[in-house]
Design a protein around this motif. Structure first.
Motif, PDB file in Angstrom:
ATOM      1  N   ARG A 157       0.828  -1.212  -0.026  1.00  0.00           N
ATOM      2  CA  ARG A 157      -0.231  -0.120  -0.034  1.00  0.00           C
ATOM      3  C   ARG A 157       0.693   1.265   0.011  1.00  0.00           C
ATOM      4  NH1 ARG A 157      -3.183  -0.941   5.392  1.00  0.00           N
ATOM      5  NH2 ARG A 157      -4.609   0.271   4.269  1.00  0.00           N
ATOM      6  N   GLY A 158       0.271   2.343  -0.518  1.00  0.00           N
ATOM      7  CA  GLY A 158       1.121   3.504  -0.505  1.00  0.00           C
ATOM      8  C   GLY A 158       1.083   4.228   0.688  1.00  0.00           C
ATOM      9  N   LYS A 159       1.968   5.338   0.912  1.00  0.00           N
ATOM     10  CA  LYS A 159       2.171   6.222   2.203  1.00  0.00           C
ATOM     11  C   LYS A 159       1.110   6.877   2.496  1.00  0.00           C
ATOM     12  CE  LYS A 159       5.163   9.291   2.021  1.00  0.00           C
ATOM     13  NZ  LYS A 159       4.232  10.561   2.210  1.00  0.00           N
ATOM     14  N   ASN A 160       0.688   7.633   1.304  1.00  0.00           N
ATOM     15  CA  ASN A 160      -0.262   8.917   1.471  1.00  0.00           C
ATOM     16  C   ASN A 160      -1.895   8.429   1.591  1.00  0.00           C
ATOM     17  OD1 ASN A 160       1.740  10.599   0.773  1.00  0.00           O
ATOM     18  ND2 ASN A 160       1.117  11.458  -1.117  1.00  0.00           N
ATOM     19  N   GLU A 161      -2.503   9.302   2.076  1.00  0.00           N
ATOM     20  CA  GLU A 161      -3.845   9.183   2.328  1.00  0.00           C
ATOM     21  C   GLU A 161      -4.639  10.439   1.604  1.00  0.00           C
ATOM     22  OE1 GLU A 161      -4.596   9.383   6.549  1.00  0.00           O
ATOM     23  OE2 GLU A 161      -2.929   8.190   6.988  1.00  0.00           O
ATOM     24  N   TYR A 162      -5.734   9.772   0.832  1.00  0.00           N
ATOM     25  CA  TYR A 162      -6.573  10.542  -0.128  1.00  0.00           C
ATOM     26  C   TYR A 162      -8.029  10.796   0.482  1.00  0.00           C
ATOM     27  CZ  TYR A 162      -2.186   9.673  -2.890  1.00  0.00           C
ATOM     28  OH  TYR A 162      -1.133   9.560  -3.244  1.00  0.00           O
ATOM     29  N   SER A 163      -8.639  11.990   0.783  1.00  0.00           N
ATOM     30  CA  SER A 163      -9.883  12.175   1.099  1.00  0.00           C
ATOM     31  C   SER A 163     -10.519  13.115   0.393  1.00  0.00           C
ATOM     32  CB  SER A 163      -9.979  12.284   2.755  1.00  0.00           C
ATOM     33  OG  SER A 163      -9.440  11.458   3.397  1.00  0.00           O
ATOM     34  N   PHE A 164      -9.740  13.857  -0.332  1.00  0.00           N
ATOM     35  CA  PHE A 164     -10.349  15.067  -1.119  1.00  0.00           C
ATOM     36  C   PHE A 164      -9.391  15.370  -2.316  1.00  0.00           C
ATOM     37  CE2 PHE A 164      -8.219  16.992   2.453  1.00  0.00           C
ATOM     38  CZ  PHE A 164      -7.255  17.993   1.519  1.00  0.00           C
ATOM     39  N   GLY A 165      -9.765  16.109  -3.287  1.00  0.00           N
ATOM     40  CA  GLY A 165      -8.884  16.498  -4.511  1.00  0.00           C
ATOM     41  C   GLY A 165      -8.954  15.239  -5.479  1.00  0.00           C
ATOM     42  N   ARG A 166      -8.122  15.611  -6.358  1.00  0.00           N
ATOM     43  CA  ARG A 166      -7.812  14.711  -7.376  1.00  0.00           C
ATOM     44  C   ARG A 166      -6.229  14.537  -7.358  1.00  0.00           C
ATOM     45  NH1 ARG A 166     -11.002  16.426 -12.518  1.00  0.00           N
ATOM     46  NH2 ARG A 166     -10.056  18.585 -11.864  1.00  0.00           N
ATOM     47  N   HIS A 167      -5.848  13.337  -7.778  1.00  0.00           N
ATOM     48  CA  HIS A 167      -4.496  12.851  -7.420  1.00  0.00           C
ATOM     49  C   HIS A 167      -3.928  11.808  -8.408  1.00  0.00           C
ATOM     50  CE1 HIS A 167      -4.863  14.768  -3.348  1.00  0.00           C
ATOM     51  NE2 HIS A 167      -5.882  14.104  -3.241  1.00  0.00           N
ATOM     52  N   GLN A 168      -3.054  12.187  -9.171  1.00  0.00           N
ATOM     53  CA  GLN A 168      -2.327  11.427 -10.379  1.00  0.00           C
ATOM     54  C   GLN A 168      -1.295  10.706  -9.905  1.00  0.00           C
ATOM     55  OE1 GLN A 168      -2.743  12.496 -14.536  1.00  0.00           O
ATOM     56  NE2 GLN A 168      -0.684  12.372 -14.552  1.00  0.00           N
ATOM     57  N   ILE A 169      -1.201   9.268  -9.935  1.00  0.00           N
ATOM     58  CA  ILE A 169      -0.009   8.532  -9.535  1.00  0.00           C
ATOM     59  C   ILE A 169       0.308   7.869 -10.806  1.00  0.00           C
ATOM     60  CG2 ILE A 169       1.027   6.683  -7.863  1.00  0.00           C
ATOM     61  CD1 ILE A 169      -2.105   8.370  -6.856  1.00  0.00           C
ATOM     62  N   ARG A 170       1.618   7.717 -11.050  1.00  0.00           N
ATOM     63  CA  ARG A 170       2.158   7.204 -12.297  1.00  0.00           C
ATOM     64  C   ARG A 170       3.098   6.250 -11.791  1.00  0.00           C
ATOM     65  NH1 ARG A 170       6.616   8.532 -16.215  1.00  0.00           N
ATOM     66  NH2 ARG A 170       5.973   7.773 -18.292  1.00  0.00           N
ATOM     67  N   PHE A 171       2.897   4.999 -12.476  1.00  0.00           N
ATOM     68  CA  PHE A 171       3.755   3.862 -12.024  1.00  0.00           C
ATOM     69  C   PHE A 171       3.928   2.988 -13.475  1.00  0.00           C
ATOM     70  CE2 PHE A 171      -0.598   3.036 -10.804  1.00  0.00           C
ATOM     71  CZ  PHE A 171      -0.655   1.663 -11.335  1.00  0.00           C
ATOM     72  N   ARG A 172       4.994   2.167 -13.300  1.00  0.00           N
ATOM     73  CA  ARG A 172       5.288   0.815 -14.245  1.00  0.00           C
ATOM     74  C   ARG A 172       5.174  -0.414 -13.687  1.00  0.00           C
ATOM     75  NH1 ARG A 172       7.825   0.392 -18.870  1.00  0.00           N
ATOM     76  NH2 ARG A 172       9.079  -1.523 -19.115  1.00  0.00           N
ATOM     77  N   VAL A 173       4.571  -1.281 -14.366  1.00  0.00           N
ATOM     78  CA  VAL A 173       4.500  -2.747 -13.767  1.00  0.00           C
ATOM     79  C   VAL A 173       5.234  -3.655 -14.839  1.00  0.00           C
ATOM     80  CG1 VAL A 173       2.939  -4.625 -13.309  1.00  0.00           C
ATOM     81  CG2 VAL A 173       2.003  -2.240 -13.040  1.00  0.00           C
ATOM     82  N   ASP A 174       6.238  -4.284 -14.497  1.00  0.00           N
ATOM     83  CA  ASP A 174       6.867  -5.253 -15.037  1.00  0.00           C
ATOM     84  C   ASP A 174       6.885  -6.709 -14.458  1.00  0.00           C
ATOM     85  OD1 ASP A 174       8.514  -3.504 -16.854  1.00  0.00           O
ATOM     86  OD2 ASP A 174       9.068  -2.574 -14.993  1.00  0.00           O
ATOM     87  N   LYS A 175       6.267  -7.532 -15.309  1.00  0.00           N
ATOM     88  CA  LYS A 175       5.955  -8.879 -14.791  1.00  0.00           C
ATOM     89  C   LYS A 175       7.133 -10.058 -15.452  1.00  0.00           C
ATOM     90  CE  LYS A 175       1.785 -10.205 -14.626  1.00  0.00           C
ATOM     91  NZ  LYS A 175       2.112 -10.731 -13.012  1.00  0.00           N
ATOM     92  N   THR A 176       7.352 -10.908 -14.855  1.00  0.00           N
ATOM     93  CA  THR A 176       8.109 -11.975 -15.375  1.00  0.00           C
ATOM     94  C   THR A 176       7.537 -12.956 -16.228  1.00  0.00           C
ATOM     95  OG1 THR A 176       8.006 -13.113 -13.474  1.00  0.00           O
ATOM     96  CG2 THR A 176      10.086 -12.005 -13.319  1.00  0.00           C
ATOM     97  N   GLU A 177       6.370 -13.052 -15.908  1.00  0.00           N
ATOM     98  CA  GLU A 177       5.480 -13.855 -16.715  1.00  0.00           C
ATOM     99  C   GLU A 177       4.001 -13.581 -16.579  1.00  0.00           C
ATOM    100  OE1 GLU A 177       4.839 -18.219 -15.299  1.00  0.00           O
ATOM    101  OE2 GLU A 177       6.872 -17.765 -15.048  1.00  0.00           O
TER     102      GLU A 177
END
Length: 249
Positions: free
Chosen positions: A121-141
């Protein structure tokens, strides 16, 4: 009726359909401008749709073009500051359960053991506003799924979170913690991909989450039931296959 006449009629019908789509897109843009209710992923999606319509028109009839009226600006300016985006001081991967190793200043999670499922889980807490989190997923299979989305902060992660909303790399999705198969009308998006980059929009104001797949340019959206997933929210990942990796960007 001769062949040229029939062909002309078909072209007219097809152009009218495209014209209708253009009018619908213009209305969406006009409303977004008036309400000041749009984000970067919305603008990219609209741009992609417009380019597709331009290509469709020129394929049917090369003399027909689409251009923007220079005196009418549908969306005057994209205010990136209206969306909170991850920075070095912002979102990090924090609490974990299972066989996960955190690296790169808690911006990378790597699954170490396929026999033990892991929650992150992430560190931040979201209760209001709009928040964009960008991430990459790499899978072995593709044998085991990887899930991303949100959960309520109150979750202990001692078991599968009942507040989970999100998506899996096999194009299934989760709502109220329950698993649902892909809606065929939406088509496939993540299925079959080993690596992909996601922009996750956590929209507390409208009680929904969206993701934008940077490779396919597709977007998906889920409405959140606050009874099942109360504020504050946190981002959430599920990992299973050894070597699978999440990286905040």
């Amino acid at each position: 009726m001769g062949y040229p006449t029939r062909l002309g009629n078909l072209i007219c019908i097809y152009l009218e359909k495209i014209s209708s789509k253009l009018r619908h897109l213009a209305e969406q843009l006009r409303k977004a401008r008036e309400d000041d209710d749009f984000v970067e992923t919305d603008l990219r999606l609209w741009t992609t749709k417009l380019q597709e319509l331009k290509i469709n028109i020129t394929d049917v009839h090369p003399t027909v073009t689409v251009h923007e009226d220079p005196f009418i600006t549908l969306v005057a300016q994209l205010n990136i500051k209206s969306i909170s985006q991850r920075s070095e001081e912002d979102e990090k991967l924090a609490r974990i359960c299972g066989s996960v190793q955190l690296d790169d200043n808690n911006c990378v999670a790597i699954q170490r053991d396929s026999t033990i499922i892991s929650y992150v889980r992430g560190k931040n807490e979201y209760s209001f506003g709009r928040h964009q989190i960008r991430f990459r997923v790499d899978k072995t299979e593709l044998h085991y799924s990887t899930v991303f989305g949100i959960i309520a902060k109150m979750e202990t992660l001692s078991k599968w979170p009942s507040s989970c909303y999100g998506w899996s790399n096999d194009d299934t999705y989760y709502s109220n913690g329950n698993y649902y198969s892909n809606n065929n009308s939406m088509g496939n998006d993540l299925s079959g991909q080993i690596s992909f980059t996601i922009q996750l929009l956590v929209d507390c104001d409208n009680r929904k989450i969206q993701y934008f797949n940077e490779k396919t340019k597709n977007m998906r959206e889920l409405n959140i039931n606050l009874t099942k997933c109360p504020f504050p929210w946190q981002i959430f990942f599920y990992l299973h296959e050894a070597g699978d990796r999440i990286q905040l960007l």
